[in-house]
Motif scaffolding. Structure first.
Motif, PDB file in Angstrom:
ATOM      1  N   UNK A 298     -14.381 -29.791 -19.446  1.00 22.45           N
ATOM      2  CA  UNK A 298     -15.499 -29.357 -18.620  1.00 22.45           C
ATOM      3  C   UNK A 298     -15.730 -27.855 -18.712  1.00 22.45           C
ATOM      4  N   UNK A 299     -14.685 -27.118 -19.128  1.00 19.34           N
ATOM      5  CA  UNK A 299     -14.809 -25.678 -19.307  1.00 19.34           C
ATOM      6  C   UNK A 299     -15.245 -25.394 -20.746  1.00 19.34           C
ATOM      7  N   UNK A 300     -15.526 -24.125 -21.031  1.00 18.10           N
ATOM      8  CA  UNK A 300     -15.883 -23.757 -22.386  1.00 18.10           C
ATOM      9  C   UNK A 300     -16.413 -22.346 -22.444  1.00 18.10           C
ATOM     10  N   UNK A 301     -17.117 -22.042 -23.519  1.00 13.61           N
ATOM     11  CA  UNK A 301     -17.773 -20.743 -23.663  1.00 13.61           C
ATOM     12  C   UNK A 301     -19.145 -20.812 -23.015  1.00 13.61           C
ATOM     13  N   UNK A 302     -19.401 -19.899 -22.080  1.00 19.42           N
ATOM     14  CA  UNK A 302     -20.643 -19.920 -21.332  1.00 19.42           C
ATOM     15  C   UNK A 302     -21.293 -18.544 -21.377  1.00 19.42           C
ATOM     16  N   UNK A 303     -22.598 -18.510 -21.541  1.00 16.99           N
ATOM     17  CA  UNK A 303     -23.343 -17.260 -21.547  1.00 16.99           C
ATOM     18  C   UNK A 303     -24.436 -17.321 -20.488  1.00 16.99           C
ATOM     19  N   UNK A 304     -24.719 -16.173 -19.889  1.00 19.36           N
ATOM     20  CA  UNK A 304     -25.818 -16.125 -18.921  1.00 19.36           C
ATOM     21  C   UNK A 304     -26.628 -14.854 -19.106  1.00 19.36           C
ATOM     22  N   UNK A 305     -27.962 -15.016 -19.085  1.00 21.75           N
ATOM     23  CA  UNK A 305     -28.869 -13.877 -19.108  1.00 21.75           C
ATOM     24  C   UNK A 305     -29.056 -13.370 -17.680  1.00 21.75           C
ATOM     25  N   UNK A 306     -28.953 -12.049 -17.484  1.00 22.66           N
ATOM     26  CA  UNK A 306     -29.074 -11.481 -16.142  1.00 22.66           C
ATOM     27  C   UNK A 306     -30.480 -10.988 -15.826  1.00 22.66           C
ATOM     28  N   UNK A 307     -31.245 -10.635 -16.865  1.00 24.54           N
ATOM     29  CA  UNK A 307     -32.636 -10.204 -16.690  1.00 24.54           C
ATOM     30  C   UNK A 307     -32.758  -8.946 -15.836  1.00 24.54           C
ATOM     31  N   UNK A 308     -31.806  -8.031 -15.972  1.00 24.46           N
ATOM     32  CA  UNK A 308     -31.895  -6.760 -15.271  1.00 24.46           C
ATOM     33  C   UNK A 308     -32.777  -5.786 -16.053  1.00 24.46           C
ATOM     34  N   UNK A 309     -33.403  -4.858 -15.337  1.00 19.99           N
ATOM     35  CA  UNK A 309     -34.327  -3.901 -15.947  1.00 19.99           C
ATOM     36  C   UNK A 309     -33.809  -2.475 -15.784  1.00 19.99           C
ATOM     37  N   UNK A 310     -34.162  -1.601 -16.734  1.00 21.19           N
ATOM     38  CA  UNK A 310     -33.834  -0.178 -16.627  1.00 21.19           C
ATOM     39  C   UNK A 310     -34.540   0.416 -15.404  1.00 21.19           C
ATOM     40  N   UNK A 311     -33.897   1.397 -14.777  1.00 19.99           N
ATOM     41  CA  UNK A 311     -34.476   1.981 -13.559  1.00 19.99           C
ATOM     42  C   UNK A 311     -34.417   3.506 -13.593  1.00 19.99           C
ATOM     43  N   UNK A 312     -35.259   4.095 -12.742  1.00 22.53           N
ATOM     44  CA  UNK A 312     -35.241   5.530 -12.474  1.00 22.53           C
ATOM     45  C   UNK A 312     -34.931   5.748 -10.996  1.00 22.53           C
ATOM     46  N   UNK A 313     -34.068   6.687 -10.700  1.00 24.93           N
ATOM     47  CA  UNK A 313     -33.803   7.121  -9.329  1.00 24.93           C
ATOM     48  C   UNK A 313     -34.210   8.584  -9.202  1.00 24.93           C
TER      49      UNK A 313
END
Length: 408
Positions: A298-313
């Protein structure tokens, strides 16, 4: 079951986010009480004390004596959870962040007229959160405790009367513990993850006196690659689901690079103004790869896209020299969240934030300076949305920092 293990292992990397500290995304700003007083505006252009080892390594050239500077910040956070809905029952107290302390320390010594050596120990990333066991969103996260501690040896060189440069490699240790609940019939099972690694990067900076009154600083903090090694421990499943046990796990994650650009303007003998902006390449934090070894199918190699964006502060600050020994400071900062309602999780329910800060410095003797700072953070409302749980979050925090600098 695969989805459960996937989401839980994934959280070990995601929880490096500093949910309630004074910077957004995977970052902590509390490396200096003197800098906190101005909202960290001018951090790379002011070189007020030895904490410039982090703020801008080139700033060490401005220090004419050896300095030891150290202190800590204490953060008290509050989270308001509203409009919670879910397919299972549970509580939404929102008091999941205990009071946390963030220490820092620095040493700078002139080697000659042109060269300075420095050493810094600080915490650039970290989080502590602990939802109640009955939390309605407990299947997406319960307890998280992750921190990165950095050691930075540094050299600076004065190129001429107006220009200095600095560079320091960083040795970064990350470690973390995370727990989650898993629904099993009418009860809950548990997943507990621990992992650690050491990663390497660098900080580099340039400091330029554009005139007698104006200084420009640029600091680059590199990205750092980690492969966390540890174990995933599963317990509480019934015998007909033979998954209880401890499994070797690795997780690849990259903390992002950033660039800080600041200006310091000495208006007169009493007033100094600061402005700064920080670009963070959150898109480097784009995916997480989890490997579970010696585990059930049931386990294995898993990948996930986070979809985070570059930011300015952006940050703006001012200092007023009341007497030769006492200075007052204030600052205002605006920091955008790298995530949105579509991707936000209960472990990182951060929104766009504003930070107001006040501070003071006191030159107690010719050799000793004491700095204190207070900051109040408030975020815009931010939402999390899963198929089985959704809620609106409103975060706020109070921060208090103190620092003592000894020059000799």
């Amino acid at each position: 079951m695969k989805k459960v293990v996937y989401k839980t292992a994934l959280a070990l990397a995601v929880t490096t986010v500093s949910t309630h500290l004074m910077a957004n995304g995977v970052a902590i700003n509390e490396q200096s009480a003197s800098g906190m007083g101005t909202g960290f505006a001018g951090r790379s252009s002011s070189a007020q004390d030895a904490s410039t080892v982090f703020g801008n390594p080139a700033g060490m050239s401005k220090l004419d004596r050896a300095q030891i500077s150290g202190g800590f910040a204490v953060i008290s956070a509050n989270t308001d959870i509203s409009n919670a809905q879910g397919s299972t029952s549970g509580s939404n107290d929102g008091d999941m962040v205990p009071v946390a302390a963030v220490p820092f320390g620095y040493y700078v010594r002139p080697l000659n007229d042109d060269w300075h050596f420095g050493l810094g120990v600080y915490v650039p990333f970290g989080v502590i959160s602990d939802y109640e066991n009955s939390f309605q969103g407990r299947y997406h996260g319960l307890e998280s405790e992750v921190q990165v501690v950095t050691l930075q040896p540094t050299l600076s060189y004065r190129v001429n009367d107006r220009v200095s440069i600095g560079f320091g490699p960083t040795i970064n240790r990350i470690e973390g513990t995370l727990t989650s609940a898993v629904p099993v019939g009418l009860s809950d099972a548990n997943v507990d993850i621990q992992g650690d690694d050491i990663g390497y990067g660098f900080n580099a900076g340039v400091l330029v006196d554009l005139s007698e009154r104006v200084a420009l600083g640029v600091t680059y903090h590199s990205s750092v690659d980690y492969t966390l090694e540890g174990r995933t421990r599963v317990s509480g499943f019934p015998a007909q689901l033979p998954v209880n046990g401890s499994y070797d796990a690795t997780l690849d994650v990259t903390t992002p690079e950033s660039v800080d650009v600041s200006l310091t303007y000495a208006h007169d003998e009493r007033w100094t103004l600061y402005a700064g902006t920080t670009w963070t390449r959150w898109s480097q934090f784009d995916q997480l790869i989890i490997e579970n070894e010696n585990s059930p199918a049931l386990f294995g190699t898993v990948e996930e896209e986070l979809n985070w964006s570059d930011t300015w502060a952006f940050a703006f600050g001012a200092a007023y020299q009341v007497t030769p020994e006492v200075v007052l400071r204030t600052g205002l900062a605006f920091d955008r969240s790298p995530t949105t309602d579509a991707d936000r999780t209960v472990r990182i329910p951060v929104g766009n934030r504003k930070v107001l800060s006040l501070g003071a410095g006191w030159e107690a003797t010719d050799n000793v300076t004491v700095d204190v700072a207070y900051a109040y953070l408030r975020e815009d409302q931010a939402s999390v949305s899963y198929t089985d749980y959704s809620a609106d979050y409103r975060n706020s925090a109070h921060g208090l920092s103190t620092q003592v600098t000894y020059s000799y």
